[in-house]
Design a protein around this motif. Structure first.
Motif, PDB file in Angstrom:
ATOM      1  N   ILE A 110       0.846  -1.210   0.000  1.00  0.00           N
ATOM      2  CA  ILE A 110       0.000   0.000   0.000  1.00  0.00           C
ATOM      3  C   ILE A 110       0.876   1.254   0.000  1.00  0.00           C
ATOM      4  CG2 ILE A 110      -1.524   1.406   1.439  1.00  0.00           C
ATOM      5  CD1 ILE A 110      -3.381  -0.589   1.161  1.00  0.00           C
ATOM      6  N   GLU A 111       1.932   1.209   0.825  1.00  0.00           N
ATOM      7  CA  GLU A 111       2.812   2.373   0.900  1.00  0.00           C
ATOM      8  C   GLU A 111       3.454   2.661  -0.446  1.00  0.00           C
ATOM      9  OE1 GLU A 111       5.221   1.596   4.583  1.00  0.00           O
ATOM     10  OE2 GLU A 111       4.914   3.784   4.696  1.00  0.00           O
ATOM     11  N   ILE A 112       3.900   1.609  -1.115  1.00  0.00           N
ATOM     12  CA  ILE A 112       4.550   1.800  -2.415  1.00  0.00           C
ATOM     13  C   ILE A 112       3.570   2.380  -3.429  1.00  0.00           C
ATOM     14  CG2 ILE A 112       5.593   0.593  -4.386  1.00  0.00           C
ATOM     15  CD1 ILE A 112       6.838  -1.356  -2.299  1.00  0.00           C
ATOM     16  N   ALA A 113       2.361   1.802  -3.469  1.00  0.00           N
ATOM     17  CA  ALA A 113       1.358   2.292  -4.412  1.00  0.00           C
ATOM     18  C   ALA A 113       0.977   3.738  -4.090  1.00  0.00           C
ATOM     19  CB  ALA A 113       0.121   1.402  -4.372  1.00  0.00           C
ATOM     20  N   ALA A 114       0.862   4.036  -2.785  1.00  0.00           N
ATOM     21  CA  ALA A 114       0.486   5.398  -2.385  1.00  0.00           C
ATOM     22  C   ALA A 114       1.584   6.387  -2.783  1.00  0.00           C
ATOM     23  CB  ALA A 114       0.230   5.451  -0.881  1.00  0.00           C
ATOM     24  N   ASP A 115       2.839   5.998  -2.578  1.00  0.00           N
ATOM     25  CA  ASP A 115       3.948   6.885  -2.958  1.00  0.00           C
ATOM     26  C   ASP A 115       3.909   7.202  -4.445  1.00  0.00           C
ATOM     27  OD1 ASP A 115       5.029   7.395  -0.546  1.00  0.00           O
ATOM     28  OD2 ASP A 115       6.458   5.720  -0.595  1.00  0.00           O
ATOM     29  N   ARG A 116       3.617   6.167  -5.243  1.00  0.00           N
ATOM     30  CA  ARG A 116       3.531   6.388  -6.700  1.00  0.00           C
ATOM     31  C   ARG A 116       2.406   7.372  -7.007  1.00  0.00           C
ATOM     32  NH1 ARG A 116       2.127   1.477  -9.528  1.00  0.00           N
ATOM     33  NH2 ARG A 116       1.350   3.041 -10.939  1.00  0.00           N
ATOM     34  N   ALA A 117       1.294   7.180  -6.317  1.00  0.00           N
ATOM     35  CA  ALA A 117       0.153   8.071  -6.561  1.00  0.00           C
ATOM     36  C   ALA A 117       0.488   9.505  -6.142  1.00  0.00           C
ATOM     37  CB  ALA A 117      -1.069   7.573  -5.798  1.00  0.00           C
ATOM     38  N   PHE A 118       1.150   9.655  -4.997  1.00  0.00           N
ATOM     39  CA  PHE A 118       1.489  11.008  -4.542  1.00  0.00           C
ATOM     40  C   PHE A 118       2.455  11.672  -5.520  1.00  0.00           C
ATOM     41  CE2 PHE A 118       0.583   9.604   0.044  1.00  0.00           C
ATOM     42  CZ  PHE A 118      -0.739  10.015  -0.068  1.00  0.00           C
ATOM     43  N   ALA A 119       3.395  10.891  -6.053  1.00  0.00           N
ATOM     44  CA  ALA A 119       4.345  11.456  -7.015  1.00  0.00           C
ATOM     45  C   ALA A 119       3.589  11.953  -8.245  1.00  0.00           C
ATOM     46  CB  ALA A 119       5.399  10.418  -7.399  1.00  0.00           C
ATOM     47  N   VAL A 120       2.659  11.140  -8.731  1.00  0.00           N
ATOM     48  CA  VAL A 120       1.859  11.536  -9.893  1.00  0.00           C
ATOM     49  C   VAL A 120       1.045  12.783  -9.557  1.00  0.00           C
ATOM     50  CG1 VAL A 120      -0.115  10.866 -11.323  1.00  0.00           C
ATOM     51  CG2 VAL A 120       1.729   9.238 -10.900  1.00  0.00           C
ATOM     52  N   GLN A 121       0.444  12.762  -8.352  1.00  0.00           N
ATOM     53  CA  GLN A 121      -0.382  13.889  -7.935  1.00  0.00           C
ATOM     54  C   GLN A 121       0.450  15.166  -7.825  1.00  0.00           C
ATOM     55  OE1 GLN A 121      -3.529  13.722  -7.807  1.00  0.00           O
ATOM     56  NE2 GLN A 121      -3.835  15.824  -7.168  1.00  0.00           N
ATOM     57  N   GLY A 122       1.677  15.007  -7.263  1.00  0.00           N
ATOM     58  CA  GLY A 122       2.574  16.163  -7.138  1.00  0.00           C
ATOM     59  C   GLY A 122       2.866  16.755  -8.510  1.00  0.00           C
ATOM     60  N   LEU A 123       3.160  15.893  -9.475  1.00  0.00           N
ATOM     61  CA  LEU A 123       3.443  16.344 -10.841  1.00  0.00           C
ATOM     62  C   LEU A 123       2.228  17.023 -11.446  1.00  0.00           C
ATOM     63  CD1 LEU A 123       5.538  13.605 -12.619  1.00  0.00           C
ATOM     64  CD2 LEU A 123       6.187  15.932 -12.007  1.00  0.00           C
ATOM     65  N   LYS A 124       1.060  16.389 -11.206  1.00  0.00           N
ATOM     66  CA  LYS A 124      -0.182  16.966 -11.736  1.00  0.00           C
ATOM     67  C   LYS A 124      -0.383  18.372 -11.193  1.00  0.00           C
ATOM     68  CE  LYS A 124      -3.435  13.301 -12.852  1.00  0.00           C
ATOM     69  NZ  LYS A 124      -4.560  12.526 -12.353  1.00  0.00           N
ATOM     70  N   ASN A 125      -0.197  18.496  -9.850  1.00  0.00           N
ATOM     71  CA  ASN A 125      -0.385  19.806  -9.232  1.00  0.00           C
ATOM     72  C   ASN A 125       0.592  20.814  -9.803  1.00  0.00           C
ATOM     73  OD1 ASN A 125      -2.390  18.806  -7.685  1.00  0.00           O
ATOM     74  ND2 ASN A 125      -1.140  18.533  -5.852  1.00  0.00           N
ATOM     75  N   GLU A 126       1.868  20.373  -9.963  1.00  0.00           N
ATOM     76  CA  GLU A 126       2.883  21.297 -10.452  1.00  0.00           C
ATOM     77  C   GLU A 126       2.571  21.706 -11.891  1.00  0.00           C
ATOM     78  OE1 GLU A 126       6.983  20.608  -9.092  1.00  0.00           O
ATOM     79  OE2 GLU A 126       7.515  21.048 -11.165  1.00  0.00           O
ATOM     80  N   ASN A 127       2.129  20.725 -12.695  1.00  0.00           N
ATOM     81  CA  ASN A 127       1.771  21.045 -14.077  1.00  0.00           C
ATOM     82  C   ASN A 127       0.616  22.017 -14.149  1.00  0.00           C
ATOM     83  OD1 ASN A 127       3.713  19.590 -15.294  1.00  0.00           O
ATOM     84  ND2 ASN A 127       2.459  17.763 -15.609  1.00  0.00           N
ATOM     85  N   GLN A 128      -0.344  21.780 -13.267  1.00  0.00           N
ATOM     86  CA  GLN A 128      -1.504  22.666 -13.241  1.00  0.00           C
ATOM     87  C   GLN A 128      -1.082  24.078 -12.879  1.00  0.00           C
ATOM     88  OE1 GLN A 128      -4.422  21.198 -10.525  1.00  0.00           O
ATOM     89  NE2 GLN A 128      -5.616  20.273 -12.166  1.00  0.00           N
TER      90      GLN A 128
END
Ligand SMILES: Nc1ncnc2c1ncn2[C@@H]1O[C@H](COP(=O)(O)OP(=O)(O)OP(=O)(O)O)[C@@H](O)[C@H]1O
Ligand SMILES: [Mg+2]
Length: 447
Positions: A110-128
């Motif tokens: 779960i931690e690994i999957a969550a980290d991947r999601a947060f990384a994607v989310q961070g990128l999404k936020n930064e792109n936005q």
């Protein structure tokens, strides 16, 4: 900001352990025990990550996932599927899940999957954020998509959000220091008040002092009336001090006092006047060196450098060159009768390879000149000045004192005459005293 996680599961034990896990990692945790509440929370709170159980009392996992996607199309959802249920997993991904994990859940997974999601989310936020910033910056006239420009935009945004911080903008001539200063001001809460700019190099010391601080009536022979200084005029707004490196030794402590106390005295005055200004200073000199050579006060240097910005030279962000060139071309096209629709590939090559010692300003001038010289519809390398088309493309000059070969001298001379003739081969041939066809042959030989 801490990421938020929405947990949707009717199993209280799993809920408790996941809640413990994410809270321990500093996340904000929300929970729902059925799909309906989960979907409502997702719509209201737009969590950074959702963990969704496949087996809920009121809906199937897939239905719940679809419900979440309907209220939050960008939602990142990790599905918890039944053990060994491959079809469930495939279905989950098809329905737009970010990832799936099989039950019983392994906390590490779960931690690994969550980290991947947060990384994607961070990128999404930064792109936005970047997209928003790019649009805002374009309004102020800043273009460019290089990583260096992105970094600059993020910095400008940060400084706009902190409207009291002193800013020092360093960078070569023509890199956009003034434009950056203006953009910071216009994006900040100070935008409704003036940005007052003054060039510290353009005025004599006494004149600069009276411009900045103003004077009382009768402060000196010519002071017939009271005059407000620019510091006062900029009250509530921004004071832009250009070429701060040229500020005289006697004015430096006076400016430092303004920065430290936000008060000043008019020349000849006895009363401190309170102001609220943000100072943005710019320099194309290396101020650190000036400090070392004791021509610039160290205390003022550090007071100014609270938030330094370094404008990257154009040669270090070549990806921006054509974006800028096309931007300037479109700008200039708007003001003329003929239509220049594009830049030829040979010309593009010259523009991208050139060293641009004068940075963006030089590029702007080159495009302006080319638009004037070109009959249309394209700008080609013939419309570029000699520095850009000569051998070595302006990046390296022949070492001083090293004589040219006859060919090099002829090539250089032809190029400079071509430049003077505005790219017109017939008149260049006339000046050179050769026929047009000889000139064309030589141009071909020297490219
Ligand atoms: N990123 C950019 N996008 C569009 N135009 C730009 C950009 N950067 C600079 N310019 C343009 O280039 C020119 C020079 O910019 P500016 O006057 O801000 O440079 P400067 O660093 O203050 O130069 P100097 O040190 O000579 O005072 C201006 O016309 C400005 O509008
Ligand atoms: Mg400037």
């Amino acid at each position: 900001m801490n990421p938020s996680v929405l947990l949707i599961d009717d199993d209280k034990t799993i809920m408790a352990s996941l809640s413990f896990l994410f809270k321990g990692r500093g996340c904000e945790v929300l929970g729902a025990h059925n799909a309906k509440d989960g979907i409502r929370l997702a719509g209201e709170l737009q969590p950074d990550l959702t963990i969704l159980d496949h087996n809920l009392p009121d809906m199937t996992g897939i239905e719940a996932l679809q419900g979440i996607k309907a209220v939050m199309p960008e939602a990142l959802v990790i599905m918890l599927t039944g053990y060994g249920s491959i079809s469930g997993a495939v279905e989950a991904i098809r329905a737009g899940a970010f990832d799936y994990l099989t039950k019983p859940v392994d906390i590490g997974a779960i931690e690994i999957a969550a980290d991947r999601a947060f990384a994607v989310q961070g990128l999404k936020n930064e792109n936005q954020l970047l997209r928003k910033l790019q649009a805002a910056a374009l309004k102020e006239g800043i273009v460019g998509g290089s990583p260096q420009t992105h970094k600059l935009l993020l910095m400008i945004n940060l400084l706009a959000e902190n409207p009291n911080t002193t800013v020092l903008i360093e960078g070569e001539s023509g890199t956009g220091k003034e434009l950056a200063a203006r953009t910071i001001h216009r994006m900040s809460a100070r935008r409704s008040r003036p940005m007052v700019d003054i060039n510290c190099a353009s005025l004599s010391e006494t004149f600069l002092e009276s411009e900045l601080f103003g004077h009382e009536k009768g402060a000196f022979t010519d002071a017939k009336g009271l005059k407000k200084g620019l510091i006062e005029v900029a009250d509530g707004g921004t004071l832009f001090l250009d070429e701060i490196g040229e500020l005289s030794q006697s004015l430096q402590p006076k400016l430092l006092r303004v920065l430290e106390t936000m008060t000043f005295r008019r020349i000849g005055g006895t009363r401190d006047i309170k102001v609220d200004v943000r100072v943005i200073a710019a320099t194309n000199r290396n101020l650190a060196e000036a400090v070392e050579q004791k021509t610039f006060r160290e205390d003022l240097y550090y007071r100014l450098r609270v938030m330094p910005i370094t404008m990257p030279p154009l040669r270090e962000r070549r990806e921006d060159i054509m974006t800028l060139a096309r931007h300037f071309l479109a700008q200039m096209n708007a003001g003329i009768k003929k239509s220049i629709t594009g830049i030829s590939p040979d010309c593009e090559k010259r523009l991208v390879e050139y060293g641009w010692p004068g940075n963006v300003r030089e590029l702007k001038n080159v495009i302006e000149r080319a638009v004037i010289v070109s009959p249309g519809p394209f700008i080609t390398q013939e419309h570029l000045p000699w520095e850009l088309t000569r051998p070595g493309n302006g990046q390296k000059k022949p070492a001083a004192g090293q004589p040219l070969t006859l060919d090099e001298a002829e090539k250089a001379h032809i190029a400079s005459v071509m430049e003077r003739a505005g790219g017109n081969k017939s008149s260049a041939a006339r000046i050179l005293g050769i026929s047009r066809s000889t000139l064309i042959a030589k141009l071909k030989k020297y490219e």
